[in-house]
Design an enzyme around this catalytic site. Structure first.
Site, short mmCIF file in Angstrom:
data_model
loop_
_atom_site.label_atom_id
_atom_site.label_comp_id
_atom_site.label_asym_id
_atom_site.label_seq_id
_atom_site.Cartn_x
_atom_site.Cartn_y
_atom_site.Cartn_z
N CYS A 2 0.99 -1.21 0.00
CA CYS A 2 -0.03 0.00 0.01
C CYS A 2 0.83 1.05 -0.07
CB CYS A 2 -0.95 0.01 1.34
SG CYS A 2 -1.76 -1.60 1.46
N ARG A 27 1.35 1.73 -6.12
CA ARG A 27 1.77 0.76 -5.26
C ARG A 27 0.47 0.18 -4.78
NH1 ARG A 27 6.46 1.71 -2.33
NH2 ARG A 27 5.60 0.70 -0.49
N TRP A 74 -3.72 -2.03 -1.44
CA TRP A 74 -3.72 -3.29 -2.10
C TRP A 74 -4.02 -4.50 -1.03
CZ3 TRP A 74 -0.03 -7.73 -2.18
CH2 TRP A 74 -0.18 -8.40 -3.30
N ASN A 100 1.02 0.34 6.04
CA ASN A 100 1.61 -0.80 4.72
C ASN A 100 2.05 -1.77 5.36
OD1 ASN A 100 2.52 -1.63 2.68
ND2 ASN A 100 4.24 -0.31 2.37
N GLY A 101 1.82 -3.13 5.21
CA GLY A 101 2.52 -4.26 5.69
C GLY A 101 1.30 -5.25 6.03
N GLU A 465 10.60 -13.62 -19.84
CA GLU A 465 10.37 -12.22 -19.45
C GLU A 465 9.30 -11.70 -20.39
OE1 GLU A 465 10.72 -10.25 -16.96
OE2 GLU A 465 10.33 -8.23 -17.99
N LYS A 469 5.61 -9.99 -18.99
CA LYS A 469 5.17 -8.82 -19.58
C LYS A 469 3.82 -8.97 -20.24
CE LYS A 469 7.35 -6.31 -17.87
NZ LYS A 469 8.24 -7.18 -17.20
N GLU A 472 0.99 -10.06 -17.53
CA GLU A 472 0.75 -9.07 -16.36
C GLU A 472 0.20 -7.73 -16.74
OE1 GLU A 472 4.10 -7.30 -14.22
OE2 GLU A 472 5.36 -7.62 -15.77
N HIS A 488 9.00 -31.62 -25.69
CA HIS A 488 8.35 -32.45 -24.36
C HIS A 488 7.23 -32.24 -23.92
CE1 HIS A 488 12.65 -34.05 -24.67
NE2 HIS A 488 13.24 -33.23 -24.69
N LYS A 587 3.47 -2.44 -7.43
CA LYS A 587 4.78 -2.42 -8.04
C LYS A 587 5.67 -3.06 -7.27
CE LYS A 587 8.11 -0.64 -10.47
NZ LYS A 587 8.21 -1.49 -11.93
C1 AGP Z 1 7.66 -7.45 -13.45
O1 AGP Z 1 7.10 -6.52 -14.38
C2 AGP Z 1 6.84 -7.23 -12.09
N1 AGP Z 1 6.42 -6.17 -11.68
C3 AGP Z 1 7.22 -8.06 -11.08
O2 AGP Z 1 7.38 -9.57 -11.41
C4 AGP Z 1 8.59 -7.72 -10.40
O3 AGP Z 1 9.63 -7.89 -11.25
C5 AGP Z 1 8.97 -8.54 -9.07
O4 AGP Z 1 7.97 -8.10 -8.20
C6 AGP Z 1 10.33 -8.08 -8.62
O5 AGP Z 1 10.18 -6.85 -7.96
P1 AGP Z 1 11.78 -6.22 -7.30
O6 AGP Z 1 12.62 -5.98 -8.65
O7 AGP Z 1 11.33 -4.79 -7.05
O8 AGP Z 1 12.06 -7.11 -6.40
#
Ligand code: AGP
Length: 592
Positions: A2, A27, A74, A100-101, A465, A469, A472, A488, A587
């Site tokens: 959050c 966030r 969040w 937050n936490g 990767e 992308k 997500e 396989h 994020k």
């Molecule tokens: C990647 O696009 C995502 N936002 C997510 O997988 C991110 O890479 C992951 O949460 C790790 O975040 P960090 O690099 O801040 O540790």
């Protein structure tokens, strides 16, 4: 994860808090709320949905109070709802808290409070903080907070205000980030720097176990035993423009196009910082890379480079899985934690566990002063600047630059390899010139429901990767897979409806990649390939070729990822989705 913000000072708090929440929205954004001390009373306004829903609910309520807190959520405990939104208050409505936490012992605390007659109004863990502060209050807010911190366990950054002390905000930092902004006749608390950057560049980064007691006149910092602490004030080098969209439709697109600068700044930064490093990778018998998500994919790329140039056996492990293995570690092992935010709790815990076992820890982070930065033995900084889009792009290529730089530092051929690395920013610039071609390919496939991404060797992490992308931000299912493994199992998926993205630069596995492409075509699969722009053979075998400039084999990851970032972006953008704030995501994941 959050976002929290607090203010007390000479201005009306509400507009400053809402502005800060807008910049914290990445966030977490399933609900939001504010609390203001208005003419001696505590006013709370909360809404489900994004900040704009909260702003709408505040129209016609021009609160003028000069002290307040705000929160964008969040959800961890309790679904998104007004009752579960923050701020949370005590039963008498004299104290308001944003958090937050996770309070890990909240159920015990909840039972204890309810047995004493306190009434809970939400399903959240955070609400217990407000009741505990109210219970512990005997005339001084800081003292009540100190007593509360003795009772709660877990990861928490929270801010509290009270109608009993209308010009004071107290903030606590333990496990989740919290910074203090120092103004003129006003002071701030926030989860991160961009939230308060328009108001001040003078920032104190709190560490675990620290409390900030702020009034309009000043800021005092204490430990959890109430001992006063002296902290350095950092002048933030960023300006707000670098944290805004600068004319792009989304932060993600801006950040994709910032990659030449992010890579260049990172290499230049390392050139200045690196020689101060007191160790060589060759001092260690092996390396263990720990990360999550996109950072994990950067780690998979780094494995090839570290083993090739430093000759150090390297393992790459998901941070969330690390804790379940024995992982015999000692002082002969270097554990590299990759995290752009420096706050990912899985990575943070895994690194701390490795350190406890005697390993040397090296952080590769984008945020100076982040938890992982401060808790590691050493840090390598990427210089990508703030990344606001939830989907990591420029921080990924900046991580690649830092990891490549680390690996070649051990090589007798360091100088020529460094010269190749220094050319990457301009080559990435060239690759970005093909963005329109990628956009037209995106148009063709945006209705597809499943994608397969394939790659071998250095292209396998890029396949992973690219798939991440797409899923997500577009919510389309996509799976990254080693190309050699397709036969396989995944080959059973392929038919005329399945776009198969094959990452196939002309490298040592190119001919095998071409064979994979032929296997896909033989089953009527749709081949979208990523390869060198002059590669007529690849073009002939592909429905669409996403072109990249030619580069030495080792550096192909910097380029092959670019069209895959753009492909995901344009598909999601054309589907009208919230590219910068995809559903269910945040994020930085500061919950396990
Ligand atoms: C990647 O696009 C995502 N936002 C997510 O997988 C991110 O890479 C992951 O949460 C790790 O975040 P960090 O690099 O801040 O540790």
């Amino acid at each position: 994860m959050c976002g929290i913000i607090g203010y007390t000072g000479k201005e009306s708090a509400l507009p400053l808090i809402l502005g800060g929440l807008e910049r914290l929205e990445y966030r977490g954004y399933d609900s939001a709320g504010v609390a203001i001390i208005e003419e001696g009373s505590l006013i709370v306004e909360k809404q489900v949905g994004k900040i704009r829903e909260l702003v709408r609910s505040l129209w016609g309520k021009p609160f003028k109070g000069k002290t307040g807190i705000g929160h964008t959520r969040w959800a961890t405990h309790g679904a998104p709802s007004v009752d579960n939104a923050h701020p949370h208050t005590d039963s008498r409505g004299e104290f308001a808290v944003v958090h937050n936490g996770i309070i890990e012992n909240y159920l015990d605390l909840k039972r204890e409070l309810e047995s004493e007659g306190f009434k809970m109004r939400s399903e959240t863990d955070s609400e217990v903080i407000a009741h505990l502060i109210s219970k512990n209050y005997e005339g001084d807010l800081l003292t009540a907070v100190l007593k509360t911190c003795e009772k709660i366990r877990g990861a928490f950054a929270f801010a509290v205000i009270s109608s009993r002390e209308p010009f004071r905000v107290v903030g606590v930092k333990q496990g989740s980030p919290l910074v203090v902004g120092i103004g003129e006749g006003e002071n701030f608390l926030a989860s991160d720097i961009p939230a308060i950057l328009p108001y001040t560049k003078r920032v104190i980064t709190l560490e675990d176990g620290e409390i900030a007691d702020i009034t309009p006149e000043g800021v005092n910092i204490y430990d959890f035993w109430g001992n006063p602490l002296t902290k350095d004030i950092m002048i933030v080098p960023w300006d707000l423009i670098s944290a805004e969209k600068a004319g792009f439709k989304h932060f993600m697109l801006k950040e994709i196009f910032e990659q030449p600068k992010a890579v260049g700044d990172t290499v230049r930064g390392l050139l200045s910082e690196f020689d101060s490093f007191p160790f060589s990778l060759k001092d260690f018998s092996r390396a263990l890379i720990i990360a999550c998500g996109t950072s994990y994919h950067a780690g998979l790329s780094a494995k090839f480079w570290i083993e090739k140039y430093a000759g150090v056996p390297t393992e790459v492990v998901y941070a969330s899985e690390f804790r379940y293995g024995e992982h015999p570690l000692g002082d002969d092992v270097i554990v590299i934690g990759i995290s752009q935010s420096g706050e990912t709790i899985d990575t943070k815990f895994a690194l701390n566990s490795a350190k406890e076992k005697g390993a040397t820890t090296l952080a590769v982070v984008n945020v100076v002063g982040s938890s992982i930065d401060r808790e590691s033995d050493y840090s390598l900084y990427t210089h990508a600047g703030p990344e606001i889009g939830v989907a990591a792009t420029k921080t990924f290529t900046a991580q690649l630059a830092a990891l490549y730089y680390l690996a070649i530092g051990e090589s007798p051929k360091k100088e020529p390899l460094l010269r190749d690395l220094l050319k990457i920013p301009s080559i990435v610039e060239n690759a970005l010139e093909s963005a329109e071609d990628v956009e037209s390919v995106a148009e063709k496939y945006l209705k597809k429901k499943d994608f397969l991404y394939l790659g071998r060797y250095l292209s396998y992490p890029i396949a992973l990767e690219g798939a991440l992308k797409l899923k997500e931000i577009s919510y389309i299912h996509a799976e990254g897979y080693p190309a050699g493994e397709m036969k396989h199992g995944p080959i059973a998926l392929i038919d005329e409806n399945m776009p198969v993205v094959v990452v196939a630069p002309r490298d040592r596995v190119y001919e095998k990649s071409i064979s994979n492409i032929e296997e896909v075509r033989a089953r009527k699969g749709i081949v979208i390939s990523v390869g060198f722009e002059e590669d007529d053979k690849l073009k002939k075998y592909s429905e669409d070729l996403l072109k990249i400039p030619e580069v030495p084999e080792d550096l192909t990851p910097f380029l092959t990822v670019i069209p895959l970032q753009l492909l995901a972006y344009y598909i999601a953008s054309k589907l009208g989705l919230d590219v910068d704030q995809p559903r269910n995501l945040a994020k930085t994941v500061t919950v396990e």
